[in-house]
Design a protein around this motif. Structure first.
Motif, PDB file in Angstrom:
ATOM      1  N   ARG A   1      27.094 -26.588  -6.640  1.00  0.00           N
ATOM      2  CA  ARG A   1      25.807 -26.267  -7.268  1.00  0.00           C
ATOM      3  C   ARG A   1      25.160 -27.573  -7.688  1.00  0.00           C
ATOM      4  NH1 ARG A   1      22.812 -21.786  -6.387  1.00  0.00           N
ATOM      5  NH2 ARG A   1      21.799 -20.959  -8.254  1.00  0.00           N
ATOM      6  N   THR A   2      23.867 -27.691  -7.431  1.00  0.00           N
ATOM      7  CA  THR A   2      23.147 -28.940  -7.659  1.00  0.00           C
ATOM      8  C   THR A   2      22.021 -28.746  -8.665  1.00  0.00           C
ATOM      9  OG1 THR A   2      21.616 -28.506  -5.828  1.00  0.00           O
ATOM     10  CG2 THR A   2      23.659 -29.683  -5.293  1.00  0.00           C
ATOM     11  N   ALA A   3      21.416 -29.876  -9.065  1.00  0.00           N
ATOM     12  CA  ALA A   3      20.426 -29.838 -10.135  1.00  0.00           C
ATOM     13  C   ALA A   3      19.117 -29.181  -9.718  1.00  0.00           C
ATOM     14  CB  ALA A   3      20.155 -31.245 -10.649  1.00  0.00           C
ATOM     15  N   ASP A   4      18.844 -29.098  -8.416  1.00  0.00           N
ATOM     16  CA  ASP A   4      17.624 -28.415  -7.996  1.00  0.00           C
ATOM     17  C   ASP A   4      17.868 -26.938  -7.697  1.00  0.00           C
ATOM     18  OD1 ASP A   4      19.130 -28.997  -5.746  1.00  0.00           O
ATOM     19  OD2 ASP A   4      17.439 -29.704  -4.535  1.00  0.00           O
ATOM     20  N   GLU A   5      19.090 -26.455  -7.984  1.00  0.00           N
ATOM     21  CA  GLU A   5      19.416 -25.046  -7.801  1.00  0.00           C
ATOM     22  C   GLU A   5      19.699 -24.336  -9.130  1.00  0.00           C
ATOM     23  OE1 GLU A   5      21.638 -25.484  -3.454  1.00  0.00           O
ATOM     24  OE2 GLU A   5      22.805 -25.712  -5.307  1.00  0.00           O
ATOM     25  N   ALA A   6      19.732 -25.098 -10.204  1.00  0.00           N
ATOM     26  CA  ALA A   6      20.061 -24.531 -11.520  1.00  0.00           C
ATOM     27  C   ALA A   6      19.472 -25.430 -12.596  1.00  0.00           C
ATOM     28  CB  ALA A   6      21.576 -24.424 -11.693  1.00  0.00           C
ATOM     29  N   PHE A   7      19.499 -24.958 -13.831  1.00  0.00           N
ATOM     30  CA  PHE A   7      19.101 -25.815 -14.931  1.00  0.00           C
ATOM     31  C   PHE A   7      20.005 -27.045 -14.961  1.00  0.00           C
ATOM     32  CE2 PHE A   7      17.618 -21.656 -16.624  1.00  0.00           C
ATOM     33  CZ  PHE A   7      16.281 -21.989 -16.781  1.00  0.00           C
TER      34      PHE A   7
END
Length: 218
Positions: A134-140
């Motif tokens: 999971r990456t920063a452009d997929e979640a807070f």
């Protein structure tokens, strides 16, 4: 001996890859490129682990959205021109092999973008080790728990059976917020004296020692 953890969740920059120095320098150069005072090395390292826009907004809280975007674009130019030079920390590939052989499931939670993570996973050949990422452009952005909560749900594993491994206070606070345990690596972006107040189970200055500890106590 029974196992405490089923899932190991790794940060990327400063944990698996020796990239914190280059990230900090690229941030400083990006601010300079757009005519702004560059942040100190300490401040530039502090925001490693945040999403890019969140990092630049933290460093320049008075800046508007257009200025932030210009800095982000400049940063990407500097970082991408050099990221082929980056290397994994010593012991990482061997350690992941040992952990995989021992039956641990593994994942990645990172402040990188999806495109950035996919690029380095392909370049390093580490993609097969990780069940989900999971990456920063997929979640807070860290330390919000959403990134780790998504991984727990995707793997159908409870928080108390999960160990977060990272080099920043953002990683350790993420673990606290998501209800998981954590261990700290002191060779990355944040100094050990900042990591210890967040009560990681253990701390290490070498990835091989981390691997040994997980195999013995994880």
């Amino acid at each position: 001996m029974s196992r405490q953890f089923d899932l190991l969740v790794f940060d990327w920059d400063g944990t698996l890859m020796d990239s914190t120095g280059m990230i900090a320098r690229s941030i400083q150069r990006a601010f300079r490129d757009v005519g702004l005072t560059e942040p100190s090395d300490k401040d530039a390292r502090f925001v490693i682990g945040y999403g890019l826009h969140e990092a630049m907004q933290y460093l320049g809280p008075e800046l508007n959205a257009e200025q932030i975007q210009r800095i982000v674009d400049a940063y990407r130019g500097h970082f991408l021109s050099q990221d082929h030079e980056l290397q994994l920390y010593s012991g990482v590939e061997e350690g992941l092999l040992r952990l995989q052989a021992a039956g641990f499931r593994m994942a990645v939670a990172t402040g990188k973008s999806r495109a950035g993570l996919d690029r380095v996973l392909a370049a390093t050949g580490l993609s097969p080790f990780f069940e989900v990422s999971r990456t920063a452009d997929e979640a807070f952005s860290k330390p919000h728990p959403a990134m780790l909560e998504y991984i727990l749900e995707a793997c159908d594993i409870e928080g108390h059976r999960t160990l977060m491994i990272g080099d920043t206070t953002h990683d350790l606070q993420l673990a606290i917020n998501a209800g998981t345990a954590s261990v700290a690596l002191s060779y990355g972006a944040h100094p050990l004296h900042d990591l210890l107040p967040l009560k990681p189970l253990a701390h290490f200055d070498d990835f091989s020692r981390l691997t040994d500890w997980i195999l013995a106590h994880g």
